[in-house]
Each structure stands twice: as structure tokens, then as C-alpha cells.
Write an enzyme that holds these catalytic residues in place. Structure first.
Site, short mmCIF file in Angstrom:
data_model
loop_
_atom_site.label_atom_id
_atom_site.label_comp_id
_atom_site.label_asym_id
_atom_site.label_seq_id
_atom_site.Cartn_x
_atom_site.Cartn_y
_atom_site.Cartn_z
N ARG A 34 0.94 -1.11 -0.08
CA ARG A 34 0.01 0.00 -0.18
C ARG A 34 0.92 1.21 -0.22
O ARG A 34 0.42 2.40 -0.53
CB ARG A 34 -1.12 -0.16 1.07
CG ARG A 34 -2.01 -1.11 1.21
CD ARG A 34 -3.24 -0.74 1.92
NE ARG A 34 -2.92 -0.58 3.50
CZ ARG A 34 -3.59 0.00 4.48
NH1 ARG A 34 -4.94 0.08 4.16
NH2 ARG A 34 -3.30 0.02 5.72
N LEU A 73 -0.64 1.92 -5.12
CA LEU A 73 -1.66 2.97 -5.23
C LEU A 73 -1.28 4.43 -5.09
O LEU A 73 -1.81 5.28 -6.07
CB LEU A 73 -2.81 2.70 -4.28
CG LEU A 73 -3.69 1.39 -4.64
CD1 LEU A 73 -4.57 1.10 -3.48
CD2 LEU A 73 -4.38 1.51 -5.85
N VAL A 101 -10.17 -0.15 -3.48
CA VAL A 101 -9.42 -1.25 -3.00
C VAL A 101 -8.15 -1.13 -1.99
O VAL A 101 -7.86 0.05 -1.62
CB VAL A 101 -8.75 -1.76 -4.33
CG1 VAL A 101 -9.86 -2.26 -5.43
CG2 VAL A 101 -7.69 -0.89 -4.97
N GLU A 102 -7.41 -2.29 -1.50
CA GLU A 102 -6.71 -2.41 -0.45
C GLU A 102 -6.93 -1.36 0.66
O GLU A 102 -6.13 -0.80 1.31
CB GLU A 102 -5.13 -1.83 -1.18
CG GLU A 102 -4.75 -2.88 -1.92
CD GLU A 102 -3.49 -2.57 -2.40
OE1 GLU A 102 -2.78 -2.04 -1.67
OE2 GLU A 102 -3.09 -3.11 -3.38
N GLY A 103 -8.19 -1.54 1.16
CA GLY A 103 -8.65 -0.89 2.36
C GLY A 103 -9.49 0.28 1.67
O GLY A 103 -8.74 1.44 1.35
#
Length: 649
Positions: free
Chosen positions: A208, A212, A330-332
Site C-alpha cells: 500500500r 496505489l 481497493v486495499e482498504g
């Protein structure tokens, strides 16, 4: 990119990995996703950190060569943000594998939103492992476990795909019921059974931190470069639209946000290269860089107007605008990240005493607990005193390193003040609200915003120093620091105005803001400077957009836009001559073309200048052109079978 050379990979650093993702982000969002997923959270990352030597030696060379296409299945339809609650499960049992009985597990799962899933050959799978017959030991609920599953294994269902906002990257569901697999398929072997959650959290933090934030910064660089050029090339009311104050306001936000984003991206990737696993910072940059990226692209779309909303080969921004919510989700998901993770993790991990107190209490270390507790009390009193004194004096007497640039010292002073205020308010809140603080998500989110702004401001100051204190970049730095300070102060005001215990909230406000609100957002004059920086070629503009994809061919929309910007600026001096001659009555004409020919005949301009005008006009027409299609948007042409060629007579 992340696989070491000894396994056939490139062994890129986090910084170089980030540069690649950012550059791809300025060209094609789908390509960016296809590259970043295998290089962040996935089989390669997990194997590198936790795999057995046998697993590494077999899979890593195949992943490096592209013989295996990896994906990772974590999200279940009933457990998205609450990933720890995944209902996917495996049962330890004995079964037949390759003609012999082995100890293994029967796994049942249902996953969705899995990027690269439909074309994957190697599925990383997270599930909760149970051992009801105690074949591995005394525990029945072993915990979340990660395994590597070949997608051609009988019972694995994979290949269908989702359509995430018309993005063409591969993404889809997969599932299986009672699929038998050996225990050796657990990443790290049977000894790592039940260690999956720790593995995922440690690897997710690094991923992360890079993927992103880097793609979001790439999108922002494309927006800044393209929207700035377009605002100079496109004219209305005989004036480049970039010189209208409304457009300047949007351009200022684009430039200022991008400067902050790129500073945070670079510093965070550097921290990962130093061996850090920045779980709190990864949450900060994931949330704030994707949100700022969304704001930048929205501003760019407003500037582009009709050019931005008509999809087609000439539209360089529409697909990014369309697909930005994917990065937000996405990813949290960003709402979860802001409300629960940033301050929820940071309150303990970033505190000099709380974690020590918890560890000492858990270990029964009375002496250690007392030392941490009294240190904590001194810390609170010190921050209360510092926060009040710095607030009442406007931070004027805060010591700053003599090595700091003279024009940035006031920012170091203000950041020190906000830092002390945050520390004091956070400590009081943990004491007064206790465990309910995390459930009071709005309070937690605003405290997290203050922490985030302090980090973003620090990265901007570091960038200014690392790039040699470039004088031309000062408007960008001033905007970044004034923006983050104003947002930090506003977030603190939000905490105190909505404090659950009103009397304590009023007292905290008296300590931290005795003179009221003192931090203003960036001024219009500063925004004007940044807008002018974006609409003309310069070294500062190149630094702001460094590392992006810049095609030279005029057949490329961005290449054409760059050429049009250069030609437009050169033509402006010629156009000024023609306007002056027309105003004085020296030449007459009904339109730009007639006036230009009249100016040539009257020797107001030369033949080369006329050619320059024509080239600028031709490129301008190409830049503002939008795509159009047949009634069915070209579908019949796309699916029409090729006609067989006739044989020669």
C-alpha cells in the site's frame, strides 16, 4: 520487478518500483494495474518473506519469467473491509495426492474482486484453517492461513471476470468446495499455518505504500501536464482559458496537490527501502494520495470541459476519471482507512509511552510500567505547556535547526506547534474516552487527519531540501504547507467542536487555540503563481511532472498537446503584432486568417511568422477536436468479419 536477481528477477528497490508504476499511470491505467498487482501483495511478496526454500526455488523463477501469472484471493462476499472475518475455511485431514496418502486440507472458499484472477495460473489463497481431529496439535482453530494453489487443481473455479467501471484489466471471482491440497502448499510450509493475518498485514503495508500512491501520483502528473497545456492552447473571449481566475483556481489545486503527493510518494518509498514496514504511513499515503489524485483529476476534467467527457482515442483523461473510484475502494476502502486505521494504529504505534505501558502490563513488569507511566505523565504536561505557549506566541520562539532554509523556518515552527497540540489532545482523549475513542469514528478520523497533514507537510519540506531549494518551486512549497497546516488546524477544531465531553473540549480549545483560528488556506495570489507555472514550459514544470510518459509523436494526444503549447506560445507574439496593427487601422479583415494575410501584405509580419500562425492554428484544432462515431459507436465495424480477397483474374 521485486524478485531478486538470483531467482531471475530485477530486484528493483521500492523507489524504482514506484517510478515504474507512476510512469505507467501517466499512460494507461489498465497496464498500471496489471504490473503493480504481481509486484505488491501477492504470491511473490509472500514467498520472498515467508516461503520455504523449496517454494522459492520453484515458483520465484517462474514468476520472474512470466511462466506463472499470480493473483491473491482475500476478499469474500461477506468479508470485505473486515477481512479478518473471512468465512472461507480449510479442514486438516488426510487424502490422496499423486497416488499416495498425505496430510493435507480440504478448502472451501468464495472470493471476488481478484485482480488477474481470470487469467491466473497461481492463486494465493487466504482462509481460516481448522484442525478438529488434532492432526497438527492441540488447537482446533488454527487461524488465518495463506496457501499457494495451482488454478488447474481439480475443484478450482476461475476464469469469469467482473467489469470494474469498464476498466479492461483482468479482475474476477474464484471459488472452490472441499478442494484437497497438501499442507506443503501453505506458504512457508505447515509451520506457518495460522500465521496468515500477520503475513498479510506486514506485506500489505509495503504494498500500500507503493502501488496505489504511485499510480495516483502518475494520474495527477498527466492531469497537471495536460490540463496546464490545454488551458494555454484553448482560448475563449480571445484569451487563453488558463488566464481566467476560475481556471487558475483549479490549476493551483492541481499543482499544489501534485507537489505534496509526489513528495509523500518519494519519501515513503525511501522508507521502505530503508527496511521500514510503515503500516501507519502506508494508510496515510493510500488514503490521502488517492483522494488528492481524485481531486486533481476532477479539476482537470473541469478544465477540459467537453474535451474530457467525450470518450475516444483523443481523450487522455476520461478513462482515468471513470476508474478512479477503484483506487479509492481497493486495499482498504478509504472511509475505513481514515476512520479506523490511521489514528487507530497510530495512537499506539507512534506514541513514545503507550506501547511500553501495554507491554510492561502484559509482562507483569511493574518497574517498567511505572517508568513508562511517569514518563507518559511528564509527556502530557510538557505538551500541554508547549501547545499553549506556542499558540499564544504564534510559534515565534520555537527553535528551528539553523540548517533549515530561511523561507521555510516558519513552517517548521508551526508544525512543531500543531504536533504538540495533537499529542496533547490525543493523550487527553485516550484518557477521557478510553476504548470508546476508536468507536467514535469521527473523532478518530479527524485526529488521524492531523497526523496525516503533519506527515504530508514533512515530506514537502524534505522534497524542497532534497531538490536543492529551487527558488522557482517556492510557490508550490508554500501552497503545500499552507494547505496542510490549514487542514490540520481545521481537523483539530473539528475534534474540539464535537468533543463528547463539552467542558473538556472547551478547555482543550483554550489550551491549543487560545487566539482562535490562525491558519488560512493558500491565497489567491499564490494560486495565480502556480497556475502561471503550469501553463508555460519551465524547469519547475518539468520537475513537477518528472518521470511521466511524454510521447514526441504528434499523432499521440499528449504529444500533440505539447507541440501545440510550444507553437501557441511562439504564435502569441505574432498575434500581438496583428492585433496592434488592426487596432491602429493599418490592416483590415473579418477573421484571423484574413487579418494574418493582410498583415503579411502590409509587412507587419513575415512569411515565417505566418507559417508559425498556421501551424499553431492547425495544432490547436487538433487538440480541441473530440471523437465521433457511427450511431452504434462503431460496434458493427468492430465485429464485421473480414471480406475474402478475390483471386486475381
Amino acid at each position: 520487478m521485486i524478485i531478486p536477481r538470483k531467482y531471475g528477477g530485477k530486484e528493483f528497490s521500492a523507489t524504482l518500483h514506484s517510478q515504474v508504476i507512476q510512469k505507467l499511470g501517466t499512460r494507461c491505467s489498465a497496464a498500471t494495474v496489471h504490473v503493480m498487482v504481481p509486484n505488491s501483495l501477492g504470491p511473490a511478496e509472500l514467498l520472498l518473506h515467508y516461503g520455504t526454500e523449496e517454494q522459492k526455488n520453484y515458483y520465484l523463477p517462474r514468476l520472474a519469467k512470466g511462466l506463472e501469472i499470480p493473483c491473491f484471493g482475500l476478499t469474500n462476499p461477506h468479508a470485505g473491509s473486515d477481512a479478518a472475518a473471512i468465512p472461507d475455511f480449510g479442514i486438516v485431514c488426510k487424502g490422496m495426492w499423486e497416488g499416495r496418502e498425505v496430510l493435507g486440507m480440504r478448502v472451501t472458499w468464495e472470493k471476488r474482486y481478484i485482480t488477474l484472477g481470470p487469467i491466473s495460473t497461481l492463486l494465493g489463497l487466504a482462509f481460516r484453517l481448522h484442525d478438529p481431529d488434532h492432526l497438527l496439535g492441540s488447537r482446533e482453530d488454527i487461524g488465518i492461513t495463506c496457501a499457494l494453489v495451482r488454478t488447474d487443481t481439480p475443484g478450482v473455479n476461475i476464469g469469469r471476470r467482473h467489469n470494474p467501471l469498464n476498466a479492461v484489466f483482468q479482475n474476477g471471482p474464484n471459488w472452490g468446495k472441499d478442494v484437497f491440497m497438501p499442507l506443503d502448499w501453505i506458504i512457508g510450509g505447515p509451520k506457518m499455518a495460522g500465521q496468515g493475518w500477520r503475513m498479510l498485514m506486514e506485506c500489505l503495508a509495503a504494498g500500500r505504500s507503493i502501488s496505489l500512491p504511485s499510480s495516483g501520483t502518475g494520474y495527477a502528473k498527466l492531469a497537471a501536464r495536460a490540463a496546464g497545456a490545454y488551458a494555454r492552447v484553448r482560448s475563449q473571449f480571445k484569451t487563453p482559458i488558463g488566464k481566467f481566475e476560475g481556471i487558475e483556481e483549479a490549476l493551483a489545486r492541481i499543482g499544489g496537490n501534485l507537489y505534496t503527493m509526489d513528495a509523500a510518494r518519494t519519501m515513503t518509498a525511501g522508507a521502505v527501502d530503508l527496511g521500514e514496514k510503515p503500516s501507519v504511513i502506508s494508510a496515510i499515503v493510500k488514503y490521502h494520495l488517492t483522494e488528492r489524485g481524485r481531486a486533481v483529476v476532477n479539476d482537470a476534467m473541469d478544465i477540459l470541459g467537453g474535451k474530457g467527457i467525450c470518450l475516444g482515442p483523443n481523450n487522455f483523461m476520461g478513462r482515468i476519471y471513470q476508474q478512479l473510484p477503484i483506487a479509492i475502494t481497493v486495499e482498504g476502502a478509504n472511509i475505513l482507512t481514515r476512520n479506523l486505521i490511521v489514528f487507530g494504529q497510530g495512537a499506539i504505534r507512534c506514541h513514545p509511552y503507550v506501547l511500553k505501558e501495554m507491554n510492561a502490563a502484559r509482562a507483569g513488569d511493574l518497574k517498567g510500567f511505572d517508568a513508562a507511566l511517569f514518563g507518559h505523565i511528564r509527556h502530557v504536561i510538557s505538551n500541554e505547556t508547549r501547545a499553549f505557549l506556542m499558540a499564544i506566541t504564534g510559534s515565534r520562539f520555537v527553535s528551528v535547526s539553523p540548517r533549515a532554509a530561511p523561507r521555510t523556518r516558519r513552517y517548521y515552527r508551526h508544525l512543531t506547534r500543531i504536533s504538540a497540540a495533537l499529542a496533547y489532545v490525543a493523550d487527553v482523549s485516550m484518557l477521557v474516552l478510553g476504548g470508546s475513542l476508536k468507536r467514535r469514528e469521527r473523532i478518530s478520523a479527524r485526529l488521524g487527519d492531523v497526523l496525516s497533514m503533519l506527515y504530508l507537510a514533512s515530506t514537502a519540506l524534505k522534497r524542497f531540501e532534497d531538490e536543492g531549494r529551487q527558488e522557482a518551486d517556492l510557490p508550490l512549497l508554500h501552497w503545500s504547507l499552507q494547505d496542510t497546516l490549514a487542514r490540520a488546524a481545521e481537523a483539530l477544531h473539528g475534534v474540539l467542536a464535537n468533543y463528547p465531553v463539552r467542558l473538556i473540549g472547551a478547555f482543550l480549545r483554550l489550551v491549543t487555540f487560545p487566539l482562535g483560528r490562525r491558519f488560512a488556506p493558500p491565497s489567491d495570489a499564490l494560486g495565480h503563481e502556480i497556475a502561471r507555472l503550469l501553463i508555460a514550459p519551465s524547469a519547475a514544470r518539468d520537475r513537477l511532472c518528472a518521470g511521466m510518459y511524454l510521447p514526441k509523436a504528434e499523432s499521440e494526444p499528449l504529444g500533440c498537446l505539447e507541440a501545440a503549447l510550444e507553437a501557441t506560445i511562439k504564435a502569441e507574439a505574432v498575434e500581438a503584432k496583428i492585433r496592434a496593427a488592426h487596432k491602429s487601422g493599418a490592416i483590415r479583415g473579418r477573421g484571423p486568417e484574413e487579418l494574418a494575410e493582410a498583415a503579411l501584405a502590409a509587412r507587419v509580419i513575415g512569411a515565417e511568422e505566418l507559417a508559425l500562425l498556421k501551424r499553431a492554428a492547425q495544432l490547436r484544432d487538433e487538440v480541441i477536436r473530440v471523437d465521433d462515431f457511427p450511431q452504434d459507436l462503431g460496434l458493427s465495424e468492430a465485429i464485421q468479419p473480414a471480406q475474402p480477397q478475390r483471386a486475381a483474374a
